[in-house]
Motif scaffolding. Sequence first.
Motif, PDB file in Angstrom:
ATOM      1  N   VAL A 271      -5.616   3.652   1.658  1.00 20.39           N
ATOM      2  CA  VAL A 271      -4.231   4.133   1.623  1.00 20.39           C
ATOM      3  C   VAL A 271      -4.093   5.487   2.302  1.00 20.39           C
ATOM      4  O   VAL A 271      -5.078   6.171   2.563  1.00 20.39           O
ATOM      5  CB  VAL A 271      -3.685   4.220   0.171  1.00 20.39           C
ATOM      6  CG1 VAL A 271      -3.758   2.887  -0.499  1.00 20.39           C
ATOM      7  CG2 VAL A 271      -4.436   5.250  -0.623  1.00 20.39           C
ATOM      8  N   ALA A 272      -2.847   5.846   2.583  1.00 21.16           N
ATOM      9  CA  ALA A 272      -2.557   7.097   3.273  1.00 21.16           C
ATOM     10  C   ALA A 272      -2.971   8.285   2.412  1.00 21.16           C
ATOM     11  O   ALA A 272      -2.905   8.208   1.184  1.00 21.16           O
ATOM     12  CB  ALA A 272      -1.068   7.172   3.579  1.00 21.16           C
ATOM     13  N   PRO A 273      -3.429   9.375   3.060  1.00 21.99           N
ATOM     14  CA  PRO A 273      -3.843  10.535   2.287  1.00 21.99           C
ATOM     15  C   PRO A 273      -2.700  11.077   1.441  1.00 21.99           C
ATOM     16  O   PRO A 273      -1.555  11.108   1.877  1.00 21.99           O
ATOM     17  CB  PRO A 273      -4.265  11.548   3.347  1.00 21.99           C
ATOM     18  CG  PRO A 273      -3.692  11.062   4.626  1.00 21.99           C
ATOM     19  CD  PRO A 273      -3.569   9.580   4.492  1.00 21.99           C
ATOM     20  N   GLY A 274      -3.019  11.477   0.244  1.00 19.53           N
ATOM     21  CA  GLY A 274      -2.024  12.099  -0.621  1.00 19.53           C
ATOM     22  C   GLY A 274      -1.150  11.104  -1.353  1.00 19.53           C
ATOM     23  O   GLY A 274      -0.304  11.481  -2.147  1.00 19.53           O
ATOM     24  N   MET A 275      -1.332   9.798  -1.100  1.00 19.87           N
ATOM     25  CA  MET A 275      -0.434   8.844  -1.729  1.00 19.87           C
ATOM     26  C   MET A 275      -0.866   8.530  -3.158  1.00 19.87           C
ATOM     27  O   MET A 275      -0.050   8.442  -4.054  1.00 19.87           O
ATOM     28  CB  MET A 275      -0.356   7.576  -0.910  1.00 19.87           C
ATOM     29  CG  MET A 275       0.944   6.859  -1.150  1.00 19.87           C
ATOM     30  SD  MET A 275       1.090   5.402  -0.171  1.00 19.87           S
ATOM     31  CE  MET A 275       1.721   5.966   1.352  1.00 19.87           C
TER      32      MET A 275
ATOM     33  N   LYS B 224       0.808  -1.229   0.000  1.00 21.72           N
ATOM     34  CA  LYS B 224       0.000   0.000   0.000  1.00 21.72           C
ATOM     35  C   LYS B 224       0.833   1.268   0.000  1.00 21.72           C
ATOM     36  O   LYS B 224       0.380   2.305   0.447  1.00 21.72           O
ATOM     37  CB  LYS B 224      -0.961  -0.025   1.189  1.00 21.72           C
ATOM     38  CG  LYS B 224      -2.059  -1.067   0.949  1.00 21.72           C
ATOM     39  CD  LYS B 224      -3.294  -0.774   1.723  1.00 21.72           C
ATOM     40  CE  LYS B 224      -3.258  -1.427   3.067  1.00 21.72           C
ATOM     41  NZ  LYS B 224      -4.498  -1.255   3.788  1.00 21.72           N
ATOM     42  N   THR B 225       2.064   1.201  -0.471  1.00 22.36           N
ATOM     43  CA  THR B 225       2.820   2.430  -0.615  1.00 22.36           C
ATOM     44  C   THR B 225       3.346   2.498  -2.041  1.00 22.36           C
ATOM     45  O   THR B 225       3.221   1.551  -2.806  1.00 22.36           O
ATOM     46  CB  THR B 225       3.963   2.500   0.420  1.00 22.36           C
ATOM     47  OG1 THR B 225       4.638   3.734   0.246  1.00 22.36           O
ATOM     48  CG2 THR B 225       4.940   1.357   0.262  1.00 22.36           C
ATOM     49  N   GLN B 226       3.908   3.648  -2.401  1.00 27.96           N
ATOM     50  CA  GLN B 226       4.463   3.790  -3.738  1.00 27.96           C
ATOM     51  C   GLN B 226       5.559   2.761  -3.948  1.00 27.96           C
ATOM     52  O   GLN B 226       6.285   2.476  -3.018  1.00 27.96           O
ATOM     53  CB  GLN B 226       5.049   5.194  -3.924  1.00 27.96           C
ATOM     54  CG  GLN B 226       4.023   6.293  -3.913  1.00 27.96           C
ATOM     55  CD  GLN B 226       3.199   6.342  -5.172  1.00 27.96           C
ATOM     56  OE1 GLN B 226       3.320   5.479  -6.031  1.00 27.96           O
ATOM     57  NE2 GLN B 226       2.327   7.324  -5.260  1.00 27.96           N
ATOM     58  N   PRO B 227       5.752   2.146  -5.077  1.00 28.80           N
ATOM     59  CA  PRO B 227       4.974   2.330  -6.308  1.00 28.80           C
ATOM     60  C   PRO B 227       3.825   1.325  -6.462  1.00 28.80           C
ATOM     61  O   PRO B 227       3.172   1.332  -7.492  1.00 28.80           O
ATOM     62  CB  PRO B 227       6.029   2.084  -7.383  1.00 28.80           C
ATOM     63  CG  PRO B 227       6.958   1.092  -6.762  1.00 28.80           C
ATOM     64  CD  PRO B 227       6.923   1.305  -5.280  1.00 28.80           C
TER      65      PRO B 227
END
Lengths: 291, 464
Positions: free
Chosen positions: A238-242, A152-155
């Motif tokens: 997911v985290a805001p802004g991601m 759940k994080t980039q990428p």
Amino acid sequence: MRSKGRSRFIALCVAPAAILFFLFMVMPTVNVFRMSLFERGAYSPTETFVGMSNFKILFKDTKFITSMQNTILLIVTVTIITFFFAIVFAAILTREKIKGQNFFRIVFYIPNILSIVVIAGIFSAIYKPDTTGMLNNIFTFFAGRNIEILWKTQPMVIVSIIIAMVWQAIGYYMVMYMASMSAVPASLYESAGLDGAGRLTQFFQLTLPLIWTNIRTTLTFFIISTINMAFLFVKSMVAPGMSDVGLSFMYAQKDAGLYGYSMAAGVVIFLFSFLLSALVNKVTQREVLEM
Amino acid sequence: MKKILSLLLASAMSLSLLAGCGGAPAPAKSNNPPAGGSSTSQGDASTPQTPAGPIKLAALSSGYETTYPGMWKEVCDAFTAETGIEVELTLEKNLEDVIGPSMQGGDYPDVVLLATGREKGLTEQFIKDRLMADISDVLSMTIPGESATVSSKVMSSMVGTNATNPYGDGKTYLAPMFYSPCGLFYNAGLFQEKGWEVPKTWDEMWELGEKAKAEDIWLFTYPTTGYFDAFLYALMYSVGGPDFFNKATSYAEGVWDTPEGQQCFDIIAKLAEYTNPVTPAQANETDFSQNQQLILSNKALFCPNGTWLPGEMAEAPREDGFEWGMCALPAVKAGGAGASYSFLEQIWIPSGAANIDAAKQFVAFVYSDKAVDIFLKGGAVQPVNGIVSKLEGDNVMFYSIYDSGASAVVGIFSAYESVAGLGTVREVFLDPVNALVSGQLTKDQWVSDIKAASDQMRANLVVK
């Protein structure tokens, strides 16, 4: 006399729905357009007319552009994958003799009745970033070494959202196609079989053309709902802004105290979804086949 | 006959549909005309004597209420018993979503307990748009049922910062309700077992980071990027003292180019390298407790948080010998002072409220001994003199954080007018930390984004 009473009756029947539709759909939509020309805080009683300036800034706002790109990416990929699997599964479940057909039908449909919060909870277990996460665990088992994908994080974040959205949507559309596929008379398949058409040919020459109207309708339906669902998934997973999508951008602007600006984003998204559905409708137009 | 039947059915259907729309009762406002009703009334005009009717209290249901369910109800009852003013309580976890829509329609609660720094930024919007009632006179009011005044009880350090006086004009708009020192939480048991010292300076912190890495433990994690606000405030204060802190929180020109400003970014960027890489993947509303769990399962050493953390994680599994520890942010130089931010929850009155006078009495009442004791049962600590001696359990250790020399930091980033395309403080300063940790963003890019945004924020300050 009789027809007058009848039309009065019809008017009465339609009135509640028409009034509610006007109050809760038409009026707010008009209001969205109006407010996009003003600037005000969400709770502030005063508003200033700013003309098209909200839109001018909006089209230069890199965050908005990224979030619309994400929206389009989600619409395209989720639609293609979902429709592919939904149609294939529906064809298999209606045309082939498989044990436990009903079981599969129910299992595929279940995600659709779950609320988004529950889905987010389920996927938080599936996507857990260490080896205790379900997906990472499966990969680790097959790879024979520790695989720790940070889902759940980039990428990987957009991939995680796509998987969850497809998982959620397949069942519903599968059941829809199953219904229309079972309406295709078996005699057609029999005669096609006699003519030497294989399973695949039958699928492409018979099944697909005969359920095309259904596919068209659901496609339009699906595209609009994806715009909404993408927002819910992004918000809860997911985290805001991601990986913002159009609607989450809109909400973030409201929370930042820019009501007019967020309404401008709303207008763009509204027009976008409207045009997209019209476009899809046009592109998928075929001669309707009668059975 | 058939037609009549279907007509009846149709009308029944339409009625039931319409009944659904009539759900929101129109509040009885006839007895106080100037308040909130019309959309043009700019709040400040609405402070005439209003009859002390029932007041509407909207409070955030937080961990305190979970610890001691019924806490708010009890306080409201005590207030009613003392003053005879009835209280209608709205207590919600998602308070913004519940009171937001009706406030947009002009129907305001009389008292709101909702802090600044939340994701939905409702309190900030009220500050920006000047929609709060001036409650400076509450400080000199006598607390209902007592002879003391409010100002004689409230800690003087908690009033007068921009967290309570957002416009810097000496007028108080938000009353300090609960405070909670924020710091770094760790497993004290693990430190004892390994013989590690809690770092006093950032250099010691990095050394510890290397030592921990050798044992397969990461130095740092955070629940979500939102928790960096308290962290950043404390860091700015410990790096540059009150002067730098004030400049930075008002986005002074060139403040991020000063050595102090650079040092803040350097520390956070370096900390990002020492952060458990799974952190950003779990830094969302659904999974943030998994990041807090990293502390309990010895997969990360430090986690910035507030005193509610042990309560929040009370049921979570933990390693043997686990024991909560909390420390202030380390100092920059040996011998320097560390810092801990006091997270302040504010209580305020919308200027559109119907019963401002009664509301003020309620705000005064929350500082009464009765109310303070009830709130304490939920672990909610108010900034009143002598409160520390009343604390029990873990709270004794948490609230003594300032006794060991750490500076107490109070204050928030100054409010600025919303500008399209600019973003909030959290979006500009804090959210990118996720990308720093996962390597998608370089420190230089982050800093230059902050500088560009800071220039705009300064240009649009609510109070120049």
